[in-house]
Design a protein around this motif. Structure first.
Motif, PDB file in Angstrom:
ATOM      1  N   ASN A 166       0.823  -1.207   0.000  1.00 25.21           N
ATOM      2  CA  ASN A 166       0.000   0.000   0.000  1.00 25.21           C
ATOM      3  C   ASN A 166       0.855   1.254   0.000  1.00 25.21           C
ATOM      4  OD1 ASN A 166      -3.124  -0.164   0.303  1.00 25.21           O
ATOM      5  ND2 ASN A 166      -2.355  -1.935   1.434  1.00 25.21           N
ATOM      6  N   LEU A 167       1.941   1.255   0.748  1.00 22.50           N
ATOM      7  CA  LEU A 167       2.805   2.435   0.799  1.00 22.50           C
ATOM      8  C   LEU A 167       3.534   2.629  -0.525  1.00 22.50           C
ATOM      9  CD1 LEU A 167       4.293   1.962   4.380  1.00 22.50           C
ATOM     10  CD2 LEU A 167       2.662   3.706   3.666  1.00 22.50           C
ATOM     11  N   ARG A 168       3.982   1.541  -1.127  1.00 23.54           N
ATOM     12  CA  ARG A 168       4.776   1.643  -2.358  1.00 23.54           C
ATOM     13  C   ARG A 168       3.936   1.994  -3.582  1.00 23.54           C
ATOM     14  NH1 ARG A 168       8.136  -2.671   0.001  1.00 23.54           N
ATOM     15  NH2 ARG A 168      10.225  -1.759   0.331  1.00 23.54           N
ATOM     16  N   LEU A 169       2.616   2.130  -3.425  1.00 20.35           N
ATOM     17  CA  LEU A 169       1.810   2.622  -4.543  1.00 20.35           C
ATOM     18  C   LEU A 169       2.305   3.988  -5.001  1.00 20.35           C
ATOM     19  CD1 LEU A 169      -1.773   1.670  -3.311  1.00 20.35           C
ATOM     20  CD2 LEU A 169      -0.471   0.567  -5.139  1.00 20.35           C
ATOM     21  N   ALA A 170       2.792   4.793  -4.052  1.00 18.01           N
ATOM     22  CA  ALA A 170       3.268   6.139  -4.382  1.00 18.01           C
ATOM     23  C   ALA A 170       4.660   6.120  -4.982  1.00 18.01           C
ATOM     24  CB  ALA A 170       3.260   7.015  -3.125  1.00 18.01           C
ATOM     25  N   ALA A 171       5.456   5.110  -4.629  1.00 14.93           N
ATOM     26  CA  ALA A 171       6.835   5.016  -5.122  1.00 14.93           C
ATOM     27  C   ALA A 171       7.212   3.542  -5.183  1.00 14.93           C
ATOM     28  CB  ALA A 171       7.790   5.789  -4.214  1.00 14.93           C
ATOM     29  N   PRO A 172       6.923   2.871  -6.296  1.00 12.95           N
ATOM     30  CA  PRO A 172       7.131   1.419  -6.384  1.00 12.95           C
ATOM     31  C   PRO A 172       8.557   0.970  -6.112  1.00 12.95           C
ATOM     32  CG  PRO A 172       5.792   2.198  -8.217  1.00 12.95           C
ATOM     33  CD  PRO A 172       6.300   3.417  -7.509  1.00 12.95           C
ATOM     34  N   LEU A 173       9.540   1.822  -6.370  1.00  9.65           N
ATOM     35  CA  LEU A 173      10.948   1.440  -6.209  1.00  9.65           C
ATOM     36  C   LEU A 173      11.522   1.867  -4.864  1.00  9.65           C
ATOM     37  CD1 LEU A 173      12.271   2.295  -9.799  1.00  9.65           C
ATOM     38  CD2 LEU A 173      11.398   0.118  -8.935  1.00  9.65           C
ATOM     39  N   ALA A 174      10.707   2.390  -3.983  1.00  7.70           N
ATOM     40  CA  ALA A 174      11.203   2.876  -2.693  1.00  7.70           C
ATOM     41  C   ALA A 174      11.749   1.723  -1.858  1.00  7.70           C
ATOM     42  CB  ALA A 174      10.085   3.589  -1.935  1.00  7.70           C
ATOM     43  N   ASP A 175      12.896   1.934  -1.218  1.00 15.56           N
ATOM     44  CA  ASP A 175      13.476   0.900  -0.347  1.00 15.56           C
ATOM     45  C   ASP A 175      12.884   1.000   1.059  1.00 15.56           C
ATOM     46  OD1 ASP A 175      14.686   3.134   0.783  1.00 15.56           O
ATOM     47  OD2 ASP A 175      16.620   2.759  -0.174  1.00 15.56           O
ATOM     48  N   ASP A 176      13.269   0.076   1.911  1.00 12.95           N
ATOM     49  CA  ASP A 176      12.713   0.043   3.265  1.00 12.95           C
ATOM     50  C   ASP A 176      13.074   1.292   4.062  1.00 12.95           C
ATOM     51  OD1 ASP A 176      11.558  -2.358   2.735  1.00 12.95           O
ATOM     52  OD2 ASP A 176      13.060  -3.575   3.776  1.00 12.95           O
ATOM     53  N   ALA A 177      14.267   1.856   3.786  1.00 17.91           N
ATOM     54  CA  ALA A 177      14.682   3.068   4.507  1.00 17.91           C
ATOM     55  C   ALA A 177      13.753   4.235   4.169  1.00 17.91           C
ATOM     56  CB  ALA A 177      16.129   3.422   4.147  1.00 17.91           C
ATOM     57  N   ALA A 178      13.375   4.353   2.892  1.00 21.41           N
ATOM     58  CA  ALA A 178      12.454   5.425   2.499  1.00 21.41           C
ATOM     59  C   ALA A 178      11.084   5.215   3.136  1.00 21.41           C
ATOM     60  CB  ALA A 178      12.337   5.471   0.976  1.00 21.41           C
ATOM     61  N   LEU A 179      10.643   3.956   3.211  1.00 18.82           N
ATOM     62  CA  LEU A 179       9.364   3.667   3.862  1.00 18.82           C
ATOM     63  C   LEU A 179       9.399   4.070   5.325  1.00 18.82           C
ATOM     64  CD1 LEU A 179       8.673   2.075   1.254  1.00 18.82           C
ATOM     65  CD2 LEU A 179       7.747   0.270   2.712  1.00 18.82           C
ATOM     66  N   GLN A 180      10.484   3.719   6.005  1.00 22.20           N
ATOM     67  CA  GLN A 180      10.589   4.047   7.421  1.00 22.20           C
ATOM     68  C   GLN A 180      10.635   5.558   7.642  1.00 22.20           C
ATOM     69  OE1 GLN A 180      10.229   2.052   9.874  1.00 22.20           O
ATOM     70  NE2 GLN A 180      10.297   0.097   8.779  1.00 22.20           N
ATOM     71  N   ARG A 181      11.285   6.263   6.732  1.00 20.32           N
ATOM     72  CA  ARG A 181      11.368   7.728   6.851  1.00 20.32           C
ATOM     73  C   ARG A 181       9.985   8.354   6.714  1.00 20.32           C
ATOM     74  NH1 ARG A 181      11.752  11.418   2.756  1.00 20.32           N
ATOM     75  NH2 ARG A 181      12.640  13.476   3.270  1.00 20.32           N
ATOM     76  N   ALA A 182       9.221   7.924   5.701  1.00 22.52           N
ATOM     77  CA  ALA A 182       7.875   8.466   5.500  1.00 22.52           C
ATOM     78  C   ALA A 182       6.972   8.116   6.678  1.00 22.52           C
ATOM     79  CB  ALA A 182       7.294   7.921   4.191  1.00 22.52           C
ATOM     80  N   LEU A 183       7.082   6.892   7.179  1.00 24.71           N
ATOM     81  CA  LEU A 183       6.281   6.475   8.336  1.00 24.71           C
ATOM     82  C   LEU A 183       6.616   7.322   9.565  1.00 24.71           C
ATOM     83  CD1 LEU A 183       6.488   2.605   7.853  1.00 24.71           C
ATOM     84  CD2 LEU A 183       4.397   3.974   7.750  1.00 24.71           C
ATOM     85  N   HIS A 184       7.894   7.641   9.723  1.00 25.80           N
ATOM     86  CA  HIS A 184       8.303   8.441  10.885  1.00 25.80           C
ATOM     87  C   HIS A 184       7.707   9.846  10.811  1.00 25.80           C
ATOM     88  CE1 HIS A 184      10.764  10.059  14.109  1.00 25.80           C
ATOM     89  NE2 HIS A 184      11.170  11.032  13.284  1.00 25.80           N
ATOM     90  N   VAL A 185       7.782  10.471   9.657  1.00 30.20           N
ATOM     91  CA  VAL A 185       7.244  11.833   9.517  1.00 30.20           C
ATOM     92  C   VAL A 185       5.743  11.843   9.800  1.00 30.20           C
ATOM     93  CG1 VAL A 185       6.864  13.751   7.925  1.00 30.20           C
ATOM     94  CG2 VAL A 185       9.039  12.513   7.887  1.00 30.20           C
ATOM     95  N   ALA A 186       5.027  10.796   9.365  1.00 33.15           N
ATOM     96  CA  ALA A 186       3.579  10.732   9.560  1.00 33.15           C
ATOM     97  C   ALA A 186       3.198  10.154  10.930  1.00 33.15           C
ATOM     98  CB  ALA A 186       2.957   9.882   8.461  1.00 33.15           C
ATOM     99  N   CYS A 187       4.206   9.898  11.776  1.00 30.72           N
ATOM    100  CA  CYS A 187       3.964   9.285  13.093  1.00 30.72           C
ATOM    101  C   CYS A 187       3.243   7.942  12.958  1.00 30.72           C
ATOM    102  CB  CYS A 187       3.147  10.219  13.987  1.00 30.72           C
ATOM    103  SG  CYS A 187       4.029  11.714  14.472  1.00 30.72           S
ATOM    104  N   ALA A 188       3.520   7.253  11.842  1.00 34.75           N
ATOM    105  CA  ALA A 188       2.886   5.965  11.607  1.00 34.75           C
ATOM    106  C   ALA A 188       3.828   4.807  11.911  1.00 34.75           C
ATOM    107  CB  ALA A 188       2.419   5.877  10.153  1.00 34.75           C
ATOM    108  N   ASP A 189       5.095   5.103  12.242  1.00 37.41           N
ATOM    109  CA  ASP A 189       6.028   4.016  12.555  1.00 37.41           C
ATOM    110  C   ASP A 189       5.589   3.255  13.799  1.00 37.41           C
ATOM    111  OD1 ASP A 189       6.434   6.319  14.008  1.00 37.41           O
ATOM    112  OD2 ASP A 189       8.623   6.317  13.820  1.00 37.41           O
ATOM    113  N   GLU A 190       4.984   3.977  14.762  1.00 35.36           N
ATOM    114  CA  GLU A 190       4.502   3.297  15.966  1.00 35.36           C
ATOM    115  C   GLU A 190       3.322   2.384  15.664  1.00 35.36           C
ATOM    116  OE1 GLU A 190       1.821   6.783  17.935  1.00 35.36           O
ATOM    117  OE2 GLU A 190       3.971   7.181  17.712  1.00 35.36           O
TER     118      GLU A 190
END
Length: 589
Positions: free
Chosen positions: A444-468
């Motif tokens: 679901n997250l990679r719909l916006a960026a199919p080639l995004a690595d796990d580090a990019a996912l974690q960064r976006a989750l952190h900004v949105a306070c969704a990592d927790e």
């Protein structure tokens, strides 16, 4: 032959996309029907051999009959194999065409603008993808099994009859032409009836879709019985329409079949005359009567085929209406500057009217947002806030005025001149009702960026306070969410939807009340981290947020007050508290 504009004829032209399957299938049917004509001829030769052998003795008659029967058995076995192969090839081709049709429909549905979806509804689009596509597939398969094969059978049969005697073929030909004329006249009314059946089926699908998607509301208000009655009523309408179509077909189809059957009477009567005159052998008369039986048998199947094709004409028309529709919103060719930096926004005298043009949603609306600014948009329910936000990625278009992206330094670009993919990559909108597909969180997250690595996912989750949120899930990013993310809370879905939008690295982020389910503390942390993006090299984004809570408004650099479709006031929160409407909207009085 149907005209090139006929929807059913256009559907047959889809075989051009699978040319080898088309050629192989046609060749198999052609060879099978040549073998069929050969069978009828061989029956006649066997009967004639028996007649000739009677004067030469029983042994000679038996040898002649066995010779032709051996050939007949061989040709019958060959024809059986060819029929099996042809039937299998037509089924495979039909399935390939069905897949091709559904892929085109899906791509077209994704391509069309929101206005088309609002006008036609989910039920209608589902019907065209399922029922209509299936009916068209059945017609394309029956094209081989009935129409194409029938044409070959009729041609081969009439050719053999004409070889025996021209008049044996002429009368059946005239009768077949008359029967086809009757069938075609009946087909036009069958098409009308099937359109009514299709419209009723649309309503059944719409009721079913609403019953599934609105199950929470139905259960909350104990509406199960009422919804069941509505669904039963729609099914009843569909059944009545379908029954009327079937009744018409059953009442009208036998007449053309009877017309074709008259050909057998002619062959028997005139054939006996030719036998008495010595112009036709008895074996040839037997073969001619067998061929007449085949024509009658085929005519009995023509009625069913005509109904299938009548249904298919209606379904094909509905499918091509969808496939031929052009999106009301078309992109330009312009691109934005390559460097990643926040984009400013300008609206110049923008007006948007509701469908039908009777009510103004936005009226002479003008505003400006500087690159990197965080701006809150406040307004009463129905003031046009969501409409304004939908204009930014061009999910809707303004009727009047211009929307511009850019900056004073880099220049401003009209949204209508930009490529849609470029615009929608740069401008991300997060709605209040976050939609998640029934898949893993990572997918679901990679719909916006199919080639995004796990580090990019974690960064976006952190900004949105969704990592927790992810940390609390047993399988983390590989956790599968239910339909529309039903396994998550509203606040969790909103944070994940925000993370997904941030993963695309938008240069303008529009939040349509997208933090309404967050508590004040989490919301403050989200905006603090969004502001921190400005400190990163090449990072940061402009934020326009539709706000209905005071806690959201307090996170903004500036506030815009939307009243009656236009900006009535703007400034910092403290400045707007002097505006009575503003205080009432936020409950400050």
């Amino acid at each position: 032959m149907p005209s090139a504009r006929s929807p059913l004829w256009r559907s047959l032209l889809l075989y051009r996309d699978i040319p080898w399957h088309f050629l192989v299938t046609a060749l198999l049917f052609l060879l099978g029907n040549i073998a069929f004509a050969g069978q009828q001829w061989l029956v006649g030769r066997a009967a004639h051999a028996l007649e000739e052998g009677a004067s030469l003795g029983a042994r000679a008659a038996l040898d002649g009959v066995l010779f032709w029967c051996a050939w007949l058995l061989g040709v019958a076995l060959l024809r059986g194999g060819l029929q099996y192969a042809a039937g299998l090839a037509s089924l495979i081709s039909g399935q390939q065409l069905l897949t091709l049709l559904r892929e085109r429909i899906l791509m077209q549905v994704q391509r069309l603008d929101l206005g088309y979806h609002w006008r036609h509804g989910v039920g209608e689009l589902v019907t065209r993808t399922t029922r209509d596509a299936d009916k068209l597939r059945d017609a394309l398969i029956n094209f081989w099994r009935q129409v194409f094969e029938l044409s070959l059978v009729v041609t081969a049969t009439l050719a053999v009859l004409a070889w025996y005697h021209p008049l044996l073929a002429l009368v059946p030909l005239v009768l077949i032409a008359a029967a086809i004329t009757l069938f075609l006249r009946q087909t036009n009314h069958l098409v009308t009836l099937d359109r009514a059946v299709g419209a009723a089926y649309d309503e059944v699908n719409q009721e079913l879709s609403e019953g599934v998607n609105g199950v929470r509301v139905i259960k909350s208000f104990v509406l199960e019985g009422q919804r069941a009655e509505r669904f039963e009523a729609q099914v009843g309408v569909f059944m009545r329409q379908a029954t009327a179509a079937l009744a018409y077909a059953c009442a009208r189809v036998p007449l053309p079949q009877a017309v074709v059957a008259l050909g057998q009477v002619w062959i028997l009567v005139y054939g006996l005359h030719l036998v008495e005159a010595g112009q036709l052998h008895r074996g040839e008369l037997v073969a001619a009567l067998l061929m007449a039986n085949v024509l009658i048998f085929r005519a009995e199947g023509v009625g069913r085929v005509m109904q299938i094709f009548a249904d298919a004409r209606s379904s094909a028309a509905r499918i091509w209406e969808l496939l031929d529709a052009e999106p009301a919103i078309q992109g330009g060719n312009a691109r934005l500057p390559e460097r990643h930096s926040p984009l400013g926004l300008r609206l110049e005298h923008v007006a948007v009217r509701a469908p039908g043009g009777s009510t103004a949603i936005l009226d002479d609306c003008s505003l400006g947002i500087a690159p990197g600014e965080v701006v809150a948009l406040v307004g009463a329910t129905g003031a046009g806030k969501s409409t304004l936000v939908s204009l930014l990625p061009r999910l809707l278009d303004a009727d009047v005025g211009r929307l511009l992206l850019g900056s004073d330094d880099g220049g401003w670009t009209d949204l209508r001149t930009l490529r849609l993919d470029v615009l929608r990559q740069a401008v991300q909108v997060v709605p209040q009702e976050a939609f998640l597909f029934s898949d893993t969180l990572a997918a679901n997250l990679r719909l916006a960026a199919p080639l995004a690595d796990d580090a990019a996912l974690q960064r976006a989750l952190h900004v949105a306070c969704a990592d927790e949120v992810v940390e609390r899930l047993h399988d983390g990013l590989q956790t599968r969410v239910g339909d529309r993310g039903v396994t998550l809370s509203g606040g969790q879905r909103q944070r994940l939807a925000l993370a997904r939008a941030l993963l695309a690295r938008p240069r303008l982020l529009a939040l349509d009340d997208a933090t309404s389910a967050l508590d004040a503390l989490t919301e403050q942390r989200v905006f603090s981290r969004l502001r921190a993006l400005r400190q990163e090299d090449g990072g940061g984004t402009t934020v326009l947020m539709v706000a209905s809570k005071l806690s959201t408004v307090l996170q903004a650099d500036r506030v815009l007050l939307l009243v009656d479709g236009r900006i009535a006031a703007q400034g910092r929160h403290a400045e707007l508290t002097r505006h009575r409407t503003y205080r009432e909207l936020l409950g400050l009085d």
